[in-house]
Design an enzyme around this catalytic site. Sequence first.
Site, PDB file in Angstrom:
ATOM      1  CG  ASP A 130      -2.109   0.848   1.154  1.00  0.00           C
ATOM      2  OD1 ASP A 130      -2.322   1.468   0.094  1.00  0.00           O
ATOM      3  OD2 ASP A 130      -2.856   0.921   2.146  1.00  0.00           O
ATOM      4  CG  ASP A 141      -8.077   4.630   0.570  1.00  0.00           C
ATOM      5  OD1 ASP A 141      -7.871   3.403   0.591  1.00  0.00           O
ATOM      6  OD2 ASP A 141      -7.266   5.463   1.015  1.00  0.00           O
TER       7      ASP A 141
END
Length: 912
Positions: A519, A595
């Site tokens: 990430d 997200d």
Amino acid sequence: MSWWFLLSFLLLLSDAVNRNNFKTCDQSGFCKRLRSMEQNKSGYYADPDTVVQLNSSSVSFTVKHEVEKYEHSVVLRVLKDNTVRLSAQEKDPVRPRYSPVDSFGDAPLQDQSCTLSKSAQTATVSFSSNKLVLTYNPLRMDVYAGEELVASVNARGLFHVETQLLKPKVEGQEEGDKPEEEKNEEDDMGISAEELAKMDWEESFNSHHDSNPRGPRAISLDVTFVGFDKLYGLPEHADTLALKGTGNTDPYRLYNLDVFEYELDNPMALYGAIPYVHALSAKRSVGMMWLNAAETWVDINYSNEKSIVGRVLSSILSSDEVSRVDTHFMSESGLLDLFLFLGPSPKDVTKQYSNVFGPSYLPPMFAISYHQCRWNYNDQKDVLGVDANFDKYDIPMDVIWLDIEHTNGKRYFSWDGRKFPDSKAMLSALADKGRNMVTIIDPHIKVDKNWDLYTAGRDHVSCGIYVKNKDGGNFEGHCWPGTSSWVDYTSPCARQWWAEQFAYDKYQGSSPTLFTWNDMNEPSVFNGPEVSMPKDNLHAENWEHRDVHNIYGYYMHRATRDGQLYRSQNTARPFVLSRAFFVGSHRIGPIWTGDNHASWEHLRMSIPMLLSLNIAGYPFVGADVGGFFGNPPTELLVRWYQVGVLQPFLRAHAHIDTRRREPWLFGDENTALIRDALILRYQLLPYIYTQFYKASVDNSPIMRPLWYDHPEDTSLYTNQVEFQLGDSLLSSPVLESNEKSHVVVLPGPQVWYDYHSYTKYSPGTMHISVKMSSIPLYIKGGSIVVTKMRVRRSSQLMESDPYTLIVALSTQGDAKGEAYIDDGKTFEYKNNKFSHQLLNFSNNKLSCRRAADSGQYDSPAVERIVILGLNSPVSASLNGSPLVSTFDKTKSSVTIKKPNVVLSGEWDIDFS
């Protein structure tokens, strides 16, 4: 570390994206300069005396300017299967331009022979039945597929290269202060000292300053796609599937950024960048890759009017009005390197793309199964409790994930010993059920002089492990651990060092069933410009960060993949999820759309986002089920599962501040609905795995828009609510709250069958009634779909289960399909330990044969064959021995149980 800073950042996460943190085109110096160029006034021309054939597949020429004195070497190379590559570079440049050569596939580019002919005004390069016509002045290149003009390069005269120069010295500067800066003589380039001083040598945005010591060096080119209706691609953007015209908006931006809770329906940059477009019409498809790893903006204009471009092309167009799509690509730095894939069909374009950039990788079976994640599962007891509840509620699951809180103070490759006192025991307990674990590992390394990993990188003697700041020291910024340094994955030496950290003796508490999630690898820097890294940072071989920004995440993804290969001595297939990506990332592992938010709008947007990625060459993709931010209403969560189970990568994930949302927390009825959706995924695993095999051969999209298989139907070009899963299944998901009546579009000419009820439908648009249990899914007539119907805890426990074949007859009474089978874990398939079977139903006979490329691998038996589209009973026999068959008049189907055949064998079943 500034805890107040991190607290402020976490508070920021609770709100929607702050657009003031990210540049517009007007705030990006090179975009503003290049976008304001006047059409057809660039002054470039090709010197006809320099046009020469270098070899059987390449032609070169020199591009000059009417006023400025610099020159450019252009090479046109014809590649295998109707692909054209066009590269341009300054002659005798001050410094080289960056080229992302690692984006190419493992196989070398293969050439196709061409011939060159010249006239007074043009030069023609012919190859196969195609040709490229170079007009000398003004510079233009027209590309023909057969006799049809399909693309015109520089028709609007927007080709421009900002020549690399040396920065002028500041008055009073001491000798040696900046050794790269020298005086540029006006006679050298035709640029006066006054003009030189006015160039955008430095740039500021908000509180951040970009010293840009090497000066402006942007590149620009326009490409017009002639005779096309729509353009697709340019991921990643949260926007419509068909790209929009940008006349009244910013251009589409490609610059990998950490954009949390991103907005929808706009061209803002997101986490990854593939500068690729696919032009579509009912007659043909053409693809184009602009291979550049720097910040890039792309303008798009749709037209059929005789504007400037129309007038330029009027002498070679067959009609006064023709649809076209004008594009303008602008990059901050790097080499001008363009690929055109001439089709003619969407599938041809895909194969041509794969020839250059390689096919997708073949993942392990667990990777395409269900993943359960949240930020964060609290501790070892929590993990094992979640695992036990999947068994309690009879819900299949393959992987549990841990986010950053599992580490020792955000130190990656470590465990919080209080929360996870015995990680190996936890991993072993999961493995006993055929389950795996994924832990997060980000690119930032906590600056801690008492941490061995940090100091090993800092003190490494063979190479610089960390990215450098503009002054040559290790760059430090803020991220989850506080003050951090970032590994320079562009360095082969640093990548090797990183890979070695995955060895079991270094990553303590890991095991062969522990895999990785990368990430924050855009890279995300909390206190950096646009929440990223300063562009004047330095990487290996003295490249500035601006040159390599979009490929940084690719290199981390690759290095982590190499780490898993290193630990298994190249025996076990890796699994690494990445958020950032670039051209070539599809060969490494999956990505997801970042997200997102728990809203119906984000659920709907997940479909065009994933379709765009597939069209741009990235098949293994998914979106967080349920939405990362926010708490989804129960109806939305259930519907999201029903959509997600038919997408390539399937993971449920949630933010740390959201309520727990495991499938059993919403009442028995909704638990059953989610269970049914996940069981459907596991039933389809043999079929889905076969689609991944196809992608590993030619990069075929696994999740594809309806037009991909039906390009002649222009009514499908804007359909972004339905999709095909491979070439045999069509999903028409329910995407609205409280929906009772649902519209389904079934493209022709074949019939379709409801996967659940076996009801047959003619092609066209229809309205169906839906309820909460409805998952509208259809099998294309003429297909054979291979499934497994027994419910297990995980995919590994299904390995020996028998198959069910669903034969969906076409209107002509035939069908075909295929199945790929191997161990689902290792690389033994490269040693011919796999079976690739071709299934065919025709002339009242169902046959199974090994494909020409098949190896040898023994499969389980076939326990059931269901044939759809029969209106009367039939008898069946195998080698003359009768088989028991059952006719269902209401479903127009015949079922044969226990046919006594194995899927990896060769056999014929006769029907009469």
